[in-house]
Scaffold this motif. Sequence first.
Motif, PDB file in Angstrom:
ATOM      1  N   PHE A   1       0.834  -1.198   0.000  1.00 53.75           N
ATOM      2  CA  PHE A   1       0.000   0.000   0.000  1.00 53.75           C
ATOM      3  C   PHE A   1       0.870   1.249   0.000  1.00 53.75           C
ATOM      4  O   PHE A   1       0.587   2.236  -0.701  1.00 53.75           O
ATOM      5  N   ALA A   2       1.956   1.206   0.770  1.00 51.40           N
ATOM      6  CA  ALA A   2       2.875   2.345   0.821  1.00 51.40           C
ATOM      7  C   ALA A   2       3.529   2.573  -0.538  1.00 51.40           C
ATOM      8  O   ALA A   2       3.678   3.718  -0.990  1.00 51.40           O
ATOM      9  N   ALA A   3       3.922   1.496  -1.208  1.00 54.16           N
ATOM     10  CA  ALA A   3       4.570   1.626  -2.514  1.00 54.16           C
ATOM     11  C   ALA A   3       3.667   2.324  -3.515  1.00 54.16           C
ATOM     12  O   ALA A   3       4.126   3.110  -4.353  1.00 54.16           O
ATOM     13  N   GLU A   4       2.378   2.063  -3.411  1.00 53.48           N
ATOM     14  CA  GLU A   4       1.423   2.638  -4.364  1.00 53.48           C
ATOM     15  C   GLU A   4       1.085   4.091  -4.058  1.00 53.48           C
ATOM     16  O   GLU A   4       0.670   4.832  -4.953  1.00 53.48           O
ATOM     17  N   ASN A   5       1.267   4.506  -2.806  1.00 56.65           N
ATOM     18  CA  ASN A   5       0.786   5.826  -2.400  1.00 56.65           C
ATOM     19  C   ASN A   5       1.854   6.786  -1.889  1.00 56.65           C
ATOM     20  O   ASN A   5       1.559   7.963  -1.659  1.00 56.65           O
ATOM     21  N   ALA A   6       3.075   6.324  -1.711  1.00 61.93           N
ATOM     22  CA  ALA A   6       4.113   7.163  -1.116  1.00 61.93           C
ATOM     23  C   ALA A   6       4.503   8.323  -2.020  1.00 61.93           C
ATOM     24  O   ALA A   6       4.543   8.202  -3.248  1.00 61.93           O
ATOM     25  N   SER A   7       4.811   9.443  -1.380  1.00 63.63           N
ATOM     26  CA  SER A   7       5.376  10.593  -2.086  1.00 63.63           C
ATOM     27  C   SER A   7       6.893  10.551  -1.945  1.00 63.63           C
ATOM     28  O   SER A   7       7.444   9.763  -1.158  1.00 63.63           O
ATOM     29  N   GLU A   8       7.562  11.401  -2.676  1.00 62.82           N
ATOM     30  CA  GLU A   8       9.016  11.472  -2.547  1.00 62.82           C
ATOM     31  C   GLU A   8       9.409  11.884  -1.133  1.00 62.82           C
ATOM     32  O   GLU A   8      10.411  11.404  -0.595  1.00 62.82           O
ATOM     33  N   ALA A   9       8.608  12.741  -0.512  1.00 60.51           N
ATOM     34  CA  ALA A   9       8.882  13.153   0.866  1.00 60.51           C
ATOM     35  C   ALA A   9       8.822  11.968   1.825  1.00 60.51           C
ATOM     36  O   ALA A   9       9.612  11.870   2.770  1.00 60.51           O
ATOM     37  N   ASP A  10       7.880  11.040   1.570  1.00 63.20           N
ATOM     38  CA  ASP A  10       7.787   9.833   2.397  1.00 63.20           C
ATOM     39  C   ASP A  10       9.056   8.995   2.263  1.00 63.20           C
ATOM     40  O   ASP A  10       9.612   8.511   3.258  1.00 63.20           O
ATOM     41  N   PHE A  11       9.505   8.813   1.022  1.00 63.20           N
ATOM     42  CA  PHE A  11      10.727   8.038   0.800  1.00 63.20           C
ATOM     43  C   PHE A  11      11.929   8.709   1.473  1.00 63.20           C
ATOM     44  O   PHE A  11      12.793   8.035   2.030  1.00 63.20           O
ATOM     45  N   GLU A  12      11.968  10.024   1.415  1.00 61.50           N
ATOM     46  CA  GLU A  12      13.085  10.745   2.032  1.00 61.50           C
ATOM     47  C   GLU A  12      13.097  10.576   3.546  1.00 61.50           C
ATOM     48  O   GLU A  12      14.166  10.457   4.161  1.00 61.50           O
ATOM     49  N   ARG A  13      11.921  10.537   4.157  1.00 64.76           N
ATOM     50  CA  ARG A  13      11.861  10.342   5.604  1.00 64.76           C
ATOM     51  C   ARG A  13      12.352   8.943   5.976  1.00 64.76           C
ATOM     52  O   ARG A  13      13.013   8.759   7.002  1.00 64.76           O
ATOM     53  N   MET A  14      12.021   7.958   5.167  1.00 66.11           N
ATOM     54  CA  MET A  14      12.532   6.610   5.416  1.00 66.11           C
ATOM     55  C   MET A  14      14.050   6.572   5.245  1.00 66.11           C
ATOM     56  O   MET A  14      14.761   5.937   6.029  1.00 66.11           O
ATOM     57  N   GLN A  15      14.534   7.280   4.234  1.00 64.97           N
ATOM     58  CA  GLN A  15      15.977   7.331   3.999  1.00 64.97           C
ATOM     59  C   GLN A  15      16.699   7.985   5.176  1.00 64.97           C
ATOM     60  O   GLN A  15      17.829   7.593   5.512  1.00 64.97           O
ATOM     61  N   MET A  16      16.065   8.947   5.814  1.00 69.35           N
ATOM     62  CA  MET A  16      16.685   9.620   6.953  1.00 69.35           C
ATOM     63  C   MET A  16      16.962   8.655   8.099  1.00 69.35           C
ATOM     64  O   MET A  16      17.987   8.756   8.776  1.00 69.35           O
ATOM     65  N   THR A  17      16.065   7.697   8.328  1.00 67.16           N
ATOM     66  CA  THR A  17      16.327   6.722   9.394  1.00 67.16           C
ATOM     67  C   THR A  17      17.497   5.818   9.013  1.00 67.16           C
ATOM     68  O   THR A  17      18.297   5.428   9.872  1.00 67.16           O
ATOM     69  N   ILE A  18      17.605   5.494   7.723  1.00 66.61           N
ATOM     70  CA  ILE A  18      18.732   4.682   7.264  1.00 66.61           C
ATOM     71  C   ILE A  18      20.045   5.435   7.470  1.00 66.61           C
ATOM     72  O   ILE A  18      21.043   4.870   7.934  1.00 66.61           O
ATOM     73  N   GLU A  19      20.044   6.723   7.130  1.00 61.86           N
ATOM     74  CA  GLU A  19      21.265   7.530   7.312  1.00 61.86           C
ATOM     75  C   GLU A  19      21.645   7.634   8.783  1.00 61.86           C
ATOM     76  O   GLU A  19      22.835   7.635   9.121  1.00 61.86           O
ATOM     77  N   ALA A  20      20.642   7.732   9.664  1.00 60.91           N
ATOM     78  CA  ALA A  20      20.936   7.780  11.098  1.00 60.91           C
ATOM     79  C   ALA A  20      21.563   6.473  11.562  1.00 60.91           C
ATOM     80  O   ALA A  20      22.490   6.459  12.389  1.00 60.91           O
ATOM     81  N   HIS A  21      21.076   5.353  11.019  1.00 63.84           N
ATOM     82  CA  HIS A  21      21.683   4.060  11.326  1.00 63.84           C
ATOM     83  C   HIS A  21      23.132   4.009  10.847  1.00 63.84           C
ATOM     84  O   HIS A  21      24.023   3.534  11.559  1.00 63.84           O
ATOM     85  N   LYS A  22      23.364   4.478   9.646  1.00 62.72           N
ATOM     86  CA  LYS A  22      24.722   4.460   9.103  1.00 62.72           C
ATOM     87  C   LYS A  22      25.666   5.312   9.938  1.00 62.72           C
ATOM     88  O   LYS A  22      26.834   4.946  10.148  1.00 62.72           O
ATOM     89  N   GLN A  23      25.167   6.443  10.432  1.00 65.69           N
ATOM     90  CA  GLN A  23      25.987   7.302  11.272  1.00 65.69           C
ATOM     91  C   GLN A  23      26.376   6.578  12.554  1.00 65.69           C
ATOM     92  O   GLN A  23      27.523   6.688  13.026  1.00 65.69           O
ATOM     93  N   MET A  24      25.449   5.826  13.128  1.00 70.39           N
ATOM     94  CA  MET A  24      25.768   5.052  14.322  1.00 70.39           C
ATOM     95  C   MET A  24      26.818   3.995  14.021  1.00 70.39           C
ATOM     96  O   MET A  24      27.715   3.742  14.838  1.00 70.39           O
ATOM     97  N   LEU A  25      26.721   3.365  12.853  1.00 68.61           N
ATOM     98  CA  LEU A  25      27.725   2.376  12.469  1.00 68.61           C
ATOM     99  C   LEU A  25      29.100   3.016  12.313  1.00 68.61           C
ATOM    100  O   LEU A  25      30.109   2.481  12.793  1.00 68.61           O
ATOM    101  N   ARG A  26      29.133   4.165  11.649  1.00 66.97           N
ATOM    102  CA  ARG A  26      30.419   4.846  11.431  1.00 66.97           C
ATOM    103  C   ARG A  26      31.070   5.270  12.746  1.00 66.97           C
ATOM    104  O   ARG A  26      32.288   5.230  12.894  1.00 66.97           O
TER     105      ARG A  26
END
Length: 246
Positions: free
Chosen positions: A116-141
């Motif tokens: 459902f998310a794939a069908e309805n997400a905006s670019e802003a939604d994808f960017e917010r998900m990417q932000m959590t990934i970047e925060a994880h990467k920062q913790m790894l670094r």
Amino acid sequence: MEAGFEPIGPRRAFEGAVEQIAQRIRHGDLGEGDRLPSERQLAEAMRISRPTLREAVKVLSKAGVLEVHPGATGGIFVASGYVPIELLRQQSDVRLAEVAGVLEARRLLEPQVARFAAENASEADFERMQMTIEAHKQMLRSGEVLEREDRFLQLDMQFHVRMAEATGNATVVGLMRSLLRRLEIGRDLALRQPPIPEWVVDIHERTLAALRSCDDAAIAAVMDEHLGGMERAWEQETGRKLRLLG
């Protein structure tokens, strides 16, 4: 802001206030430095007394989650975006025996949420998900994962909240928030195995890529792997089998 808070039943008003504020911070709705509604507004939104709210704020302040600034320009502020899982465990009614049901419900619900998310997400939604990934990467670094495992898991949960929000459906978001709340308490109760940080980052990146592609087969495959990790860990830890659709 107060519209996001909900009435609390009379029997557990204090615990409910602590949990509701803490969860909004853990879910990323409130971040460090954000100002909460006034004491009066919060108490009215939750339908609890102001003394009860003050006790809840006191507990959260003692835990370093909130801080209260006096004066005309003061108020209740988020002191930290990190909420210790122990604080939520103390207020939770989730029991070890219920965790299997939470995992089974997640398997039924979240793959459909992803589609459902794939069908309805905006670019802003994808960017917010990417932000959590970047925060994880920062913790790894920075090498902080082992010392701040719960913070790492909190970001993991936020990724799933952001995915639910990408559906644009408030009922779906509410269901996923409730399920994820019980899931993170359940994980804390049942699993002694630490997360594998590199795998978490990788699976989140592949989940996001599958959502962007809007490819049902890719979404199904990555969600099966995503959910399967915790399901297998639960079965190994408890010696029980989950009732999952094959």
